[in-house]
Design an enzyme around this catalytic site. Structure first.
Site, PDB file in Angstrom:
ATOM      1  N   GLY A 138       1.092  -1.222  -0.105  1.00  0.00           N
ATOM      2  CA  GLY A 138      -0.205   0.041  -0.029  1.00  0.00           C
ATOM      3  C   GLY A 138       0.892   1.099   0.005  1.00  0.00           C
ATOM      4  O   GLY A 138       0.512   2.195  -0.748  1.00  0.00           O
ATOM      5  N   ASP A 155      -7.250  -0.465   6.154  1.00  0.00           N
ATOM      6  CA  ASP A 155      -7.595  -1.599   6.992  1.00  0.00           C
ATOM      7  C   ASP A 155      -6.244  -2.786   7.052  1.00  0.00           C
ATOM      8  O   ASP A 155      -6.135  -3.875   6.604  1.00  0.00           O
ATOM      9  CB  ASP A 155      -8.678  -2.380   6.452  1.00  0.00           C
ATOM     10  CG  ASP A 155      -9.093  -3.708   7.075  1.00  0.00           C
ATOM     11  OD1 ASP A 155      -9.755  -4.651   6.545  1.00  0.00           O
ATOM     12  OD2 ASP A 155      -8.733  -4.161   8.179  1.00  0.00           O
TER      13      ASP A 155
HETATM   14  N1  SAM Z   1      -9.152  -5.993  10.580  1.00  0.00           N
HETATM   15  C1  SAM Z   1      -7.761  -6.230  10.943  1.00  0.00           C
HETATM   16  C2  SAM Z   1      -6.982  -5.573  12.155  1.00  0.00           C
HETATM   17  O1  SAM Z   1      -7.764  -4.641  12.404  1.00  0.00           O
HETATM   18  O2  SAM Z   1      -6.037  -5.895  12.543  1.00  0.00           O
HETATM   19  C3  SAM Z   1      -6.907  -6.122   9.702  1.00  0.00           C
HETATM   20  C4  SAM Z   1      -7.506  -7.171   8.827  1.00  0.00           C
HETATM   21  S1  SAM Z   1      -6.893  -7.283   7.149  1.00  0.00           S
HETATM   22  C5  SAM Z   1      -6.781  -9.191   7.219  1.00  0.00           C
HETATM   23  C6  SAM Z   1      -5.255  -6.690   7.266  1.00  0.00           C
HETATM   24  C7  SAM Z   1      -4.659  -6.732   5.930  1.00  0.00           C
HETATM   25  O3  SAM Z   1      -3.588  -5.883   5.743  1.00  0.00           O
HETATM   26  C8  SAM Z   1      -3.747  -8.197   5.566  1.00  0.00           C
HETATM   27  O4  SAM Z   1      -4.719  -8.848   4.567  1.00  0.00           O
HETATM   28  C9  SAM Z   1      -2.487  -7.825   5.253  1.00  0.00           C
HETATM   29  O5  SAM Z   1      -1.963  -8.734   4.231  1.00  0.00           O
HETATM   30  C10 SAM Z   1      -2.402  -6.446   4.770  1.00  0.00           C
HETATM   31  N2  SAM Z   1      -1.445  -5.705   4.728  1.00  0.00           N
HETATM   32  C11 SAM Z   1      -0.365  -5.784   5.523  1.00  0.00           C
HETATM   33  N3  SAM Z   1       0.600  -4.651   5.393  1.00  0.00           N
HETATM   34  C12 SAM Z   1       0.336  -4.375   4.106  1.00  0.00           C
HETATM   35  C13 SAM Z   1       0.654  -3.295   3.248  1.00  0.00           C
HETATM   36  N4  SAM Z   1       1.844  -2.893   3.333  1.00  0.00           N
HETATM   37  N5  SAM Z   1       0.272  -3.121   2.176  1.00  0.00           N
HETATM   38  C14 SAM Z   1      -1.090  -3.450   1.829  1.00  0.00           C
HETATM   39  N6  SAM Z   1      -1.534  -4.300   2.768  1.00  0.00           N
HETATM   40  C15 SAM Z   1      -1.074  -4.675   3.616  1.00  0.00           C
END
Ligand code: SAM
Length: 286
Positions: A138, A155
């Site tokens: 992201g 998120d």
């Molecule tokens: N609702 C959860 C919470 O509050 O902890 C978060 C849920 S969602 C599964 C979090 C997502 O962020 C994951 O799918 C993870 O792969 C993604 N993620 C982590 N770092 C990221 C980054 N640098 N860029 C994009 N997505 C990322």
């Protein structure tokens, strides 16, 4: 695996009985496990941290989505950072005025596994024709895209591992650059009782960057340690101060059915407790 012990905090945490292990894999970015628990339904964890459960996901996904979208009033273009389980996407897609949704998730395996094992989260939203799904970091996306958005929803996982960069000054600055006039950024920002430093750091980074910044809260049972905060960064100060009646009209006009969000909760969620106000050096909730 009989029990799943969350390892987010040293010496304190929650335990889930693993009634059925559905999937476990080390992806390119993180350790992913999805299992069934009799009380909480299907549960996903990444790198030892509970991410979402079928039982209480509605609270988090409704509050991280409907607060900024109803506050904005006419969100045509929405950017979701992270959100691989599809819960935010499902809630954004309920807003008929949204014309385009870009979702930037770093880990394609999370999307694929959640489609298969957590179908109640996305409920088909990944097939929405408005969706542009991008598998990327992201941070890289917001630093390089020429697109502009009305609402950005981060998120993410917690600020450990791949999620850490999504709490950086560069990330917030890049998001500010990607917002249209009147735009709003909201982010998952941890539970202040347990992660007060995260709230303070975000406050310092948003202060001076957004004309209006604050936090709002909701208690999500499986994000242990009390209420969860969501960071709010808005390009105009009016967005957070809408009359309740305006929110009621927008909510009623949307025909969106919710289980947690309503306009009164929306307004009340921005009232922060004294210890949080002091930590973010704000004299009041104004
Ligand atoms: N609702 C959860 C919470 O509050 O902890 C978060 C849920 S969602 C599964 C979090 C997502 O962020 C994951 O799918 C993870 O792969 C993604 N993620 C982590 N770092 C990221 C980054 N640098 N860029 C994009 N997505 C990322």
């Amino acid at each position: 695996m009989r029990d799943y012990l969350e390892t987010l905090y040293e010496g304190y945490g929650q335990r889930f009985a693993v009634d059925k292990l559905l999937h476990e894999v080390r992806t390119e970015h993180q350790h992913l496990v999805i299992f069934e628990n009799a009380r909480m339904g299907r549960v996903m964890a990444l790198d030892g941290v509970i991410q979402t459960t079928e039982a209480d996901e509605f609270i988090y996904h409704e509050m991280l989505t409907h607060v900024p979208l109803f506050a904005h009033g006419l969100p045509r273009r929405v950017l979701i950072i992270g959100g691989g389980d599809g819960g935010i996407l499902r809630e954004v897609a309920k807003h008929r005025e949204v014309e385009h949704i870009t979702m930037v998730e770093i880990d394609g395996t999370v999307v694929e596994m959640c489609k298969e094992f957590l179908p109640n989260h996305s409920q088909g939203a990944f097939d929405d024709p408005r969706l542009n799904l991008v598998i990327d970091d992201g941070m890289h996306f917001v630093a390089t895209t020429q697109d502009k958005f009305d609402v950005i929803i981060s998120d993410s996982t917690d600020p450990i591992g791949p999620g850490e960069v999504l709490f950086s000054e560069n990330f917030y600055q890049a998001c500010r650059r990607c917002l249209n006039d009147g735009g709003i950024l909201v982010t998952q920002n941890g539970t202040p009782f347990m992660q007060l430093g995260e709230v303070q750091t975000t406050a310092q980074r948003m202060n001076g960057l957004f004309p209006d910044w604050h936090f709002y809260q909701a208690a999500v049972p499986t994000y242990i340690g009390g209420a969860m905060t969501f960071a709010w960064g808005a390009c105009n100060v009016e967005s957070r101060k809408l009359p309740l009646e305006t929110l009621r009209q927008r909510y009623a006009g949307s025909s969106i059915v919710t289980r947690y969000y309503n306009p009164e909760i929306h307004v009340g969620a921005f009232a922060l407790p004294q210890y949080v106000l002091q930590a973010i050096r704000k004299p009041s909730n104004d």
